[in-house]
Design a protein around this motif. Structure first.
Motif, PDB file in Angstrom:
ATOM      1  N   ILE A  91      16.787  -6.443 -27.291  1.00 24.56           N
ATOM      2  CA  ILE A  91      16.539  -7.646 -28.483  1.00 24.56           C
ATOM      3  C   ILE A  91      17.516  -7.822 -29.568  1.00 24.56           C
ATOM      4  O   ILE A  91      17.837  -9.021 -29.732  1.00 24.56           O
ATOM      5  CB  ILE A  91      15.003  -7.234 -29.050  1.00 24.56           C
ATOM      6  CG1 ILE A  91      14.017  -7.483 -28.020  1.00 24.56           C
ATOM      7  CG2 ILE A  91      14.574  -8.059 -30.267  1.00 24.56           C
ATOM      8  CD1 ILE A  91      12.780  -7.005 -28.147  1.00 24.56           C
ATOM      9  N   ASP A 149      17.470 -18.144 -37.570  1.00 27.46           N
ATOM     10  CA  ASP A 149      16.908 -16.630 -37.642  1.00 27.46           C
ATOM     11  C   ASP A 149      15.568 -16.713 -37.641  1.00 27.46           C
ATOM     12  O   ASP A 149      14.872 -15.757 -36.986  1.00 27.46           O
ATOM     13  CB  ASP A 149      17.926 -15.990 -38.867  1.00 27.46           C
ATOM     14  CG  ASP A 149      17.634 -14.477 -38.759  1.00 27.46           C
ATOM     15  OD1 ASP A 149      17.324 -13.861 -37.814  1.00 27.46           O
ATOM     16  OD2 ASP A 149      17.594 -13.982 -39.890  1.00 27.46           O
ATOM     17  N   GLY A 150      14.955 -17.461 -38.551  1.00 22.50           N
ATOM     18  CA  GLY A 150      13.510 -17.586 -38.904  1.00 22.50           C
ATOM     19  C   GLY A 150      12.747 -17.752 -37.758  1.00 22.50           C
ATOM     20  O   GLY A 150      11.718 -17.293 -37.343  1.00 22.50           O
ATOM     21  N   ALA A 151      13.071 -18.777 -36.920  1.00 24.17           N
ATOM     22  CA  ALA A 151      12.490 -19.523 -35.793  1.00 24.17           C
ATOM     23  C   ALA A 151      12.549 -18.286 -34.732  1.00 24.17           C
ATOM     24  O   ALA A 151      11.801 -18.199 -34.192  1.00 24.17           O
ATOM     25  CB  ALA A 151      13.190 -20.665 -35.318  1.00 24.17           C
ATOM     26  N   TRP A 209      12.728 -14.957 -34.963  1.00 19.13           N
ATOM     27  CA  TRP A 209      11.823 -13.932 -35.167  1.00 19.13           C
ATOM     28  C   TRP A 209      10.227 -14.398 -35.162  1.00 19.13           C
ATOM     29  O   TRP A 209       9.264 -14.036 -34.633  1.00 19.13           O
ATOM     30  CB  TRP A 209      12.158 -13.282 -36.314  1.00 19.13           C
ATOM     31  CG  TRP A 209      13.425 -12.460 -36.331  1.00 19.13           C
ATOM     32  CD1 TRP A 209      14.613 -12.526 -37.070  1.00 19.13           C
ATOM     33  CD2 TRP A 209      13.495 -11.200 -35.794  1.00 19.13           C
ATOM     34  NE1 TRP A 209      15.594 -11.776 -36.586  1.00 19.13           N
ATOM     35  CE2 TRP A 209      15.018 -11.068 -35.898  1.00 19.13           C
ATOM     36  CE3 TRP A 209      12.764 -10.389 -34.664  1.00 19.13           C
ATOM     37  CZ2 TRP A 209      15.430  -9.815 -35.116  1.00 19.13           C
ATOM     38  CZ3 TRP A 209      13.477  -9.314 -33.917  1.00 19.13           C
ATOM     39  CH2 TRP A 209      14.642  -8.913 -34.329  1.00 19.13           C
ATOM     40  N   SER A 210      10.247 -15.674 -35.895  1.00 16.63           N
ATOM     41  CA  SER A 210       8.607 -16.126 -36.064  1.00 16.63           C
ATOM     42  C   SER A 210       7.958 -16.403 -34.680  1.00 16.63           C
ATOM     43  O   SER A 210       6.994 -16.037 -34.372  1.00 16.63           O
ATOM     44  CB  SER A 210       8.836 -17.224 -37.055  1.00 16.63           C
ATOM     45  OG  SER A 210       9.067 -18.439 -36.498  1.00 16.63           O
ATOM     46  N   GLN A 211       8.970 -17.113 -33.756  1.00 15.38           N
ATOM     47  CA  GLN A 211       8.304 -17.578 -32.509  1.00 15.38           C
ATOM     48  C   GLN A 211       8.290 -16.400 -31.645  1.00 15.38           C
ATOM     49  O   GLN A 211       7.317 -16.368 -31.032  1.00 15.38           O
ATOM     50  CB  GLN A 211       9.292 -18.574 -31.955  1.00 15.38           C
ATOM     51  CG  GLN A 211       9.347 -19.729 -32.628  1.00 15.38           C
ATOM     52  CD  GLN A 211       9.335 -20.890 -31.626  1.00 15.38           C
ATOM     53  OE1 GLN A 211       9.583 -20.834 -30.538  1.00 15.38           O
ATOM     54  NE2 GLN A 211       9.282 -22.157 -32.261  1.00 15.38           N
ATOM     55  N   MET A 212       9.009 -15.451 -31.775  1.00 17.47           N
ATOM     56  CA  MET A 212       9.074 -14.230 -31.056  1.00 17.47           C
ATOM     57  C   MET A 212       7.575 -13.385 -31.433  1.00 17.47           C
ATOM     58  O   MET A 212       6.916 -13.127 -30.462  1.00 17.47           O
ATOM     59  CB  MET A 212      10.103 -13.191 -31.290  1.00 17.47           C
ATOM     60  CG  MET A 212      10.211 -12.023 -30.575  1.00 17.47           C
ATOM     61  SD  MET A 212      11.340 -10.886 -31.163  1.00 17.47           S
ATOM     62  CE  MET A 212      12.680 -11.591 -30.622  1.00 17.47           C
ATOM     63  N   ARG A 213       7.418 -13.208 -32.892  1.00 17.86           N
ATOM     64  CA  ARG A 213       6.449 -12.623 -33.476  1.00 17.86           C
ATOM     65  C   ARG A 213       4.863 -13.432 -32.855  1.00 17.86           C
ATOM     66  O   ARG A 213       3.908 -12.681 -32.828  1.00 17.86           O
ATOM     67  CB  ARG A 213       6.506 -12.308 -34.712  1.00 17.86           C
ATOM     68  CG  ARG A 213       6.853 -10.952 -35.078  1.00 17.86           C
ATOM     69  CD  ARG A 213       6.817 -10.903 -36.734  1.00 17.86           C
ATOM     70  NE  ARG A 213       8.281 -10.267 -37.044  1.00 17.86           N
ATOM     71  CZ  ARG A 213       8.886 -10.987 -38.034  1.00 17.86           C
ATOM     72  NH1 ARG A 213       8.367 -12.136 -38.363  1.00 17.86           N
ATOM     73  NH2 ARG A 213      10.039 -10.450 -38.259  1.00 17.86           N
ATOM     74  N   VAL A 241       4.607 -12.530 -28.818  1.00 19.24           N
ATOM     75  CA  VAL A 241       4.430 -11.221 -28.463  1.00 19.24           C
ATOM     76  C   VAL A 241       3.323 -10.640 -29.043  1.00 19.24           C
ATOM     77  O   VAL A 241       3.346 -10.436 -30.059  1.00 19.24           O
ATOM     78  CB  VAL A 241       5.775 -10.280 -28.671  1.00 19.24           C
ATOM     79  CG1 VAL A 241       5.572  -8.816 -28.058  1.00 19.24           C
ATOM     80  CG2 VAL A 241       6.849 -10.991 -27.992  1.00 19.24           C
ATOM     81  N   ARG A 242       2.242  -9.939 -28.087  1.00 25.52           N
ATOM     82  CA  ARG A 242       1.170  -9.568 -28.539  1.00 25.52           C
ATOM     83  C   ARG A 242       1.189  -7.743 -28.327  1.00 25.52           C
ATOM     84  O   ARG A 242       1.499  -7.581 -27.153  1.00 25.52           O
ATOM     85  CB  ARG A 242      -0.055  -9.756 -27.697  1.00 25.52           C
ATOM     86  CG  ARG A 242      -0.668 -11.375 -28.364  1.00 25.52           C
ATOM     87  CD  ARG A 242      -1.935 -11.641 -27.689  1.00 25.52           C
ATOM     88  NE  ARG A 242      -1.755 -11.936 -26.392  1.00 25.52           N
ATOM     89  CZ  ARG A 242      -2.742 -11.970 -25.402  1.00 25.52           C
ATOM     90  NH1 ARG A 242      -3.778 -11.421 -25.753  1.00 25.52           N
ATOM     91  NH2 ARG A 242      -2.390 -12.085 -24.353  1.00 25.52           N
ATOM     92  N   PHE A 243       0.968  -7.009 -29.208  1.00 24.84           N
ATOM     93  CA  PHE A 243       1.351  -5.548 -29.299  1.00 24.84           C
ATOM     94  C   PHE A 243       0.584  -5.138 -28.012  1.00 24.84           C
ATOM     95  O   PHE A 243       1.116  -4.478 -27.118  1.00 24.84           O
ATOM     96  CB  PHE A 243       0.917  -4.906 -30.490  1.00 24.84           C
ATOM     97  CG  PHE A 243       1.187  -3.439 -30.319  1.00 24.84           C
ATOM     98  CD1 PHE A 243       2.344  -2.965 -30.300  1.00 24.84           C
ATOM     99  CD2 PHE A 243      -0.067  -2.582 -30.233  1.00 24.84           C
ATOM    100  CE1 PHE A 243       2.723  -1.570 -30.253  1.00 24.84           C
ATOM    101  CE2 PHE A 243       0.082  -1.344 -30.164  1.00 24.84           C
ATOM    102  CZ  PHE A 243       1.635  -0.845 -30.134  1.00 24.84           C
ATOM    103  N   VAL A 255       3.779  -4.909 -25.462  1.00 31.54           N
ATOM    104  CA  VAL A 255       4.417  -3.663 -25.828  1.00 31.54           C
ATOM    105  C   VAL A 255       3.634  -2.743 -24.997  1.00 31.54           C
ATOM    106  O   VAL A 255       4.183  -1.955 -24.276  1.00 31.54           O
ATOM    107  CB  VAL A 255       4.184  -3.567 -27.240  1.00 31.54           C
ATOM    108  CG1 VAL A 255       5.164  -2.496 -27.522  1.00 31.54           C
ATOM    109  CG2 VAL A 255       5.087  -4.770 -27.812  1.00 31.54           C
TER     110      VAL A 255
END
Lengths: 263, 162
Positions: A169, A184-186, A188-192, A195-197, A201
């Motif tokens: 990543i 940068d914000g897009a 991480w924010s779209q990733m977060r 992605v559901r823990f 994960v």
């Protein structure tokens, strides 16, 4: 007629041998589990194996993870920007690494780096009759030699897979945000948001744990079961890598079809 | 190898693995705030419909990112969507600035676009942006289009008068 009978006989022998070996491997697995109490009571034994299979695999895992992430960043951006959604690069990189590439590639690298070494070590011990010598001294080689190596592999595999994913990543971020200039914000924010823990994960960790058990099992079994000759050891190492890779990919399909069915 | 060196390396290895897991769990997996390097001031905006706007989506003016969406809630009094915009302190906007929810690209993410007005006074902390434009909902758009089309269809011509 004779030729036909011979062919049938060969086929039968191969099948019986295969089933016998599988049964032996299963009983060997149970025996390792039964005698693995000592590898936790005498922790230094397991820590030594953690060093050899885990710490020494760090370099190959981290560098491969970084490069896989870099490639994912480039390829993902190339495809996503055609649809004007290059902001979704973070989702693509994170999900493909967490769900599939992290556990699978880390496990295949682990099998070739650490699994082969375990097989070679145990195989050579058998060839030079060290295992028999231990048995003579009333030291159980399963508890003293095999079980610590097995648990060392099982413990280090999920950690290595997590490091692989994290490094990947980071590599995807490096290419996508730093080099290409995705926001940068897009990223991480779209990733977060995607992605559901407990779904992505955790399932990745379960996968890498299953792969760790499989690879370690194959490695210690092939070493223990090899022909006690130079050729036998080399064949056992080859079998470890080939069987591990096949088992990982096949198991990955089975696990994925249970975990990610899109419902 | 020396026992303590071995322990040290394995401890380092396990710590690194746990750090990677924590990174995956917090930074990749769920929401956590990484901003803080810039000072921002927050203004409020109320929308009837925000579509797919998410927290931490960019706030842009003339295409330049000037801030982030802070918080999104439903206003309990009149059931409008309350959106907090965290705008970089370097940028000041007139009080009659309008905010619109726009989409980058066909399938891209949604962001808030600011169009500055002409007032001399500038927006301060906790001010309200009064002129807002809602997100475009595709279903409503298609429904409207079909309705207009149906209205346009020529009625059967009346019989010619004699």
């Amino acid at each position: 007629m004779n030729v036909l009978l011979k062919i049938l006989r060969t086929m039968g022998a191969a099948t019986v041998n295969g089933v016998w070996r599988l049964g032996f491997a299963a009983r060997f697995f149970l025996a390792v589990l039964r005698y693995s109490g000592q590898s936790f009571l005498r922790l230094p034994l397991t820590i030594r194996e953690l060093f050899f299979s885990g710490v020494l695999s760090l370099l190959i895992i981290l560098v491969s993870g970084l490069f896989v992430g870099l490639v994912l960043g480039l390829q993902g951006y190339d495809i996503l920007q055609r649809f004007g959604s290059s902001d979704a690069l973070g989702i693509m990189v994170a999900l493909s690494l967490l769900r599939e590439l992290g556990p699978v590639i880390a496990a295949i690298l682990f099998a070739s780096r650490a699994g082969s070494a375990i097989t070679a070590e145990i195989g050579l011990m058998k060839t030079t009759e060290q295992l028999e010598a231990m048995d003579m001294m009333a030291v159980n080689p399963l508890a003293r030699v095999v079980a610590p190596r097995f648990w060392g592999g099982v413990i280090s595999m999920p950690l290595l897979a997590a490091m692989f994913s994290a490094m990947g990543i980071f590599g995807g971020w490096l290419i996508g945000v730093v080099v290409i200039g995705v926001d940068d914000g897009a990223f991480w924010s779209q990733m977060r948001a995607a992605v559901r823990f407990e779904h992505d994960v955790l399932n990745g960790i379960i996968k890498s744990f299953v792969f760790g058990v499989t690879v370690s099992w194959i490695a210690v079994f092939e070493g223990y079961d090899c022909h006690p000759t130079a050729e036998g050891v080399s064949r056992a190492i080859t079998r470890t890598v080939v069987y591990s890779a096949l088992a990982i990919l096949a198991l990955d399909f089975v696990l994925t079809s249970f975990m990610f069915r899109g419902i | 190898m020396n026992r303590t060196t071995l322990d040290l390396w394995v401890g380092f290895f396990v710590a690194l693995g746990i750090a990677a897991l924590i990174f995956l769990a917090t930074k990749v997996g769920s929401y956590s705030d990484i901003s803080g390097s810039h000072t921002t001031y927050s203004v409020k905006a109320y929308f009837k419909n925000i579509g797919g706007l998410k927290p931490r989506a960019p706030v842009k003016s003339a295409g330049v990112v000037v801030g982030r969406v802070g918080r999104i809630r439903l206003n309990k009094q009149d059931y409008t969507a309350y959106v907090r915009l965290d705008i970089d302190s370097d940028y000041a906007f007139p009080t009659d600035t309008s905010a619109a929810i726009l989409t980058s690209g066909l399938l891209g993410e949604q962001y808030v676009g600011l169009v500055p007005g002409a007032d001399d006074e500038t927006l301060k902390k906790d001010d309200i942006i009064k002129i807002t434009q809602d997100a475009v909902v595709l279903e409503n758009l298609i429904g409207q289009f079909m309705f207009n089309k149906a209205a346009e269809t020529p009625t059967p011509a009346p019989a010619p008068a004699h």
